[in-house]
Design an enzyme around this catalytic site. Structure first.
Site, PDB file in Angstrom:
ATOM      1  N   TYR A  17       0.800  -1.232   0.000  1.00 36.01           N
ATOM      2  CA  TYR A  17       0.000   0.000   0.000  1.00 36.01           C
ATOM      3  C   TYR A  17       0.832   1.281   0.000  1.00 36.01           C
ATOM      4  O   TYR A  17       0.287   2.369  -0.167  1.00 36.01           O
ATOM      5  CB  TYR A  17      -0.925   0.021   1.224  1.00 36.01           C
ATOM      6  CG  TYR A  17      -1.931  -1.099   1.228  1.00 36.01           C
ATOM      7  CD1 TYR A  17      -2.995  -1.107   0.337  1.00 36.01           C
ATOM      8  CD2 TYR A  17      -1.816  -2.154   2.126  1.00 36.01           C
ATOM      9  CE1 TYR A  17      -3.925  -2.141   0.334  1.00 36.01           C
ATOM     10  CE2 TYR A  17      -2.740  -3.195   2.130  1.00 36.01           C
ATOM     11  CZ  TYR A  17      -3.790  -3.174   1.230  1.00 36.01           C
ATOM     12  OH  TYR A  17      -4.709  -4.197   1.224  1.00 36.01           O
ATOM     13  N   HIS A  22      -4.374   6.177  -1.143  1.00 36.68           N
ATOM     14  CA  HIS A  22      -4.938   6.199   0.213  1.00 36.68           C
ATOM     15  C   HIS A  22      -3.868   6.526   1.258  1.00 36.68           C
ATOM     16  O   HIS A  22      -4.196   6.849   2.394  1.00 36.68           O
ATOM     17  CB  HIS A  22      -5.571   4.837   0.523  1.00 36.68           C
ATOM     18  CG  HIS A  22      -6.928   4.911   1.151  1.00 36.68           C
ATOM     19  ND1 HIS A  22      -7.682   6.061   1.249  1.00 36.68           N
ATOM     20  CD2 HIS A  22      -7.689   3.934   1.721  1.00 36.68           C
ATOM     21  CE1 HIS A  22      -8.831   5.787   1.845  1.00 36.68           C
ATOM     22  NE2 HIS A  22      -8.862   4.507   2.146  1.00 36.68           N
ATOM     23  N   PHE A  68      -5.144  -0.903   9.889  1.00 35.55           N
ATOM     24  CA  PHE A  68      -5.692  -0.575   8.581  1.00 35.55           C
ATOM     25  C   PHE A  68      -6.505   0.709   8.707  1.00 35.55           C
ATOM     26  O   PHE A  68      -6.911   1.112   9.800  1.00 35.55           O
ATOM     27  CB  PHE A  68      -6.498  -1.748   8.004  1.00 35.55           C
ATOM     28  CG  PHE A  68      -5.600  -2.765   7.364  1.00 35.55           C
ATOM     29  CD1 PHE A  68      -5.136  -2.575   6.074  1.00 35.55           C
ATOM     30  CD2 PHE A  68      -5.167  -3.870   8.081  1.00 35.55           C
ATOM     31  CE1 PHE A  68      -4.263  -3.484   5.494  1.00 35.55           C
ATOM     32  CE2 PHE A  68      -4.298  -4.788   7.512  1.00 35.55           C
ATOM     33  CZ  PHE A  68      -3.843  -4.591   6.209  1.00 35.55           C
ATOM     34  N   ASN A  70      -9.494   1.756   8.217  1.00 32.78           N
ATOM     35  CA  ASN A  70     -10.793   1.822   8.890  1.00 32.78           C
ATOM     36  C   ASN A  70     -10.697   1.667  10.404  1.00 32.78           C
ATOM     37  O   ASN A  70     -11.693   1.798  11.104  1.00 32.78           O
ATOM     38  CB  ASN A  70     -11.764   0.785   8.305  1.00 32.78           C
ATOM     39  CG  ASN A  70     -11.266  -0.635   8.461  1.00 32.78           C
ATOM     40  OD1 ASN A  70     -10.071  -0.871   8.638  1.00 32.78           O
ATOM     41  ND2 ASN A  70     -12.176  -1.581   8.402  1.00 32.78           N
ATOM     42  N   ASN A 116     -13.340   6.213   5.652  1.00 29.66           N
ATOM     43  CA  ASN A 116     -13.419   5.280   6.786  1.00 29.66           C
ATOM     44  C   ASN A 116     -12.428   5.586   7.896  1.00 29.66           C
ATOM     45  O   ASN A 116     -12.699   5.321   9.064  1.00 29.66           O
ATOM     46  CB  ASN A 116     -13.256   3.838   6.303  1.00 29.66           C
ATOM     47  CG  ASN A 116     -14.463   3.374   5.518  1.00 29.66           C
ATOM     48  OD1 ASN A 116     -15.583   3.818   5.782  1.00 29.66           O
ATOM     49  ND2 ASN A 116     -14.252   2.512   4.548  1.00 29.66           N
TER      50      ASN A 116
END
Length: 194
Positions: A17, A22, A68, A70, A116
């Site tokens: 990631y 994000h 993560f 969220n 989120n």
């Protein structure tokens, strides 16, 4: 006006990631750590990587949650509670679909806009959304069904170039908060164009 005591950069953990849209919030925290000459170190009780620095004589903590996205509130809530940092003393840096690449906006409060990470932070701060946000524009894929794939992919070379420019400006503006105040920093960042 409260002083910022905690700056949080949102992202997802893991190499897969690192370069995705994000993780724009984490990219800015890494730049700030370099600017302030500090290292982000894992701290399990805060579910993230943290650093402590002095900016213009004021103690500031940097945080990148290693949960993560969220579950970002778990890290923010733990650190804020431990150091008794109020929501209005927190600046959360995150990616923003509703702004084009190469733009960023500073503001206090507001909704989560479906993000989120923000949703969980609001919940973990006792449903208090009074923290500051630095929103880094990543653009929108055009349809909401495409959003999940879009934010978890790398930006195009042109978008990455635009992001690099606005991240440079945002780094200067965050430092400016401590020198010249939130209003001046906000006015400068919110009017930035590449």
């Amino acid at each position: 006006m409260s002083e910022i005591k905690l700056i949080v950069g949102l992202g997802n953990p893991g190499d897969k990631y690192t370069d995705t849209r994000h993780n724009a919030g984490e990219w800015l925290i890494e730049r700030l750590a370099r600017r302030f000459n500090v290292s982000l170190n894992p701290e399990s009780k805060f579910f993230g990587k943290t650093a402590r620095t002095l900016v213009n004589g004021k103690e500031v903590r940097l945080l990148v949650p290693t949960t993560f996205m969220n579950l970002s509130g778990k890290a923010v809530g733990a650190l804020a509670s431990f150091y008794r940092i109020k929501p209005e003393e927190i600046l959360v840096i995150h990616d923003e679909l509703d702004l084009p690449p190469g733009t960023a906006k500073l503001k206090q409060g507001g909704g989560h806009g479906g993000h989120n990470g923000l949703k969980d932070i609001v919940a973990q701060l006792g449903n208090n959304n009074n923290f500051y946000r630095l929103r880094i524009g990543i653009g929108h894929p055009g349809h909401r069904d495409l959003v999940a794939g879009y934010v978890l992919n790398k930006p195009s070379p042109a978008d990455r170039d635009a992001l690099e420019k606005v991240l440079d400006e945002a780094t200067d503006c965050v430092e400016m908060i401590f020198r010249d105040g939130m209003v001046k920093a906000t006015n400068r960042l919110n009017s930035f164009k590449i």
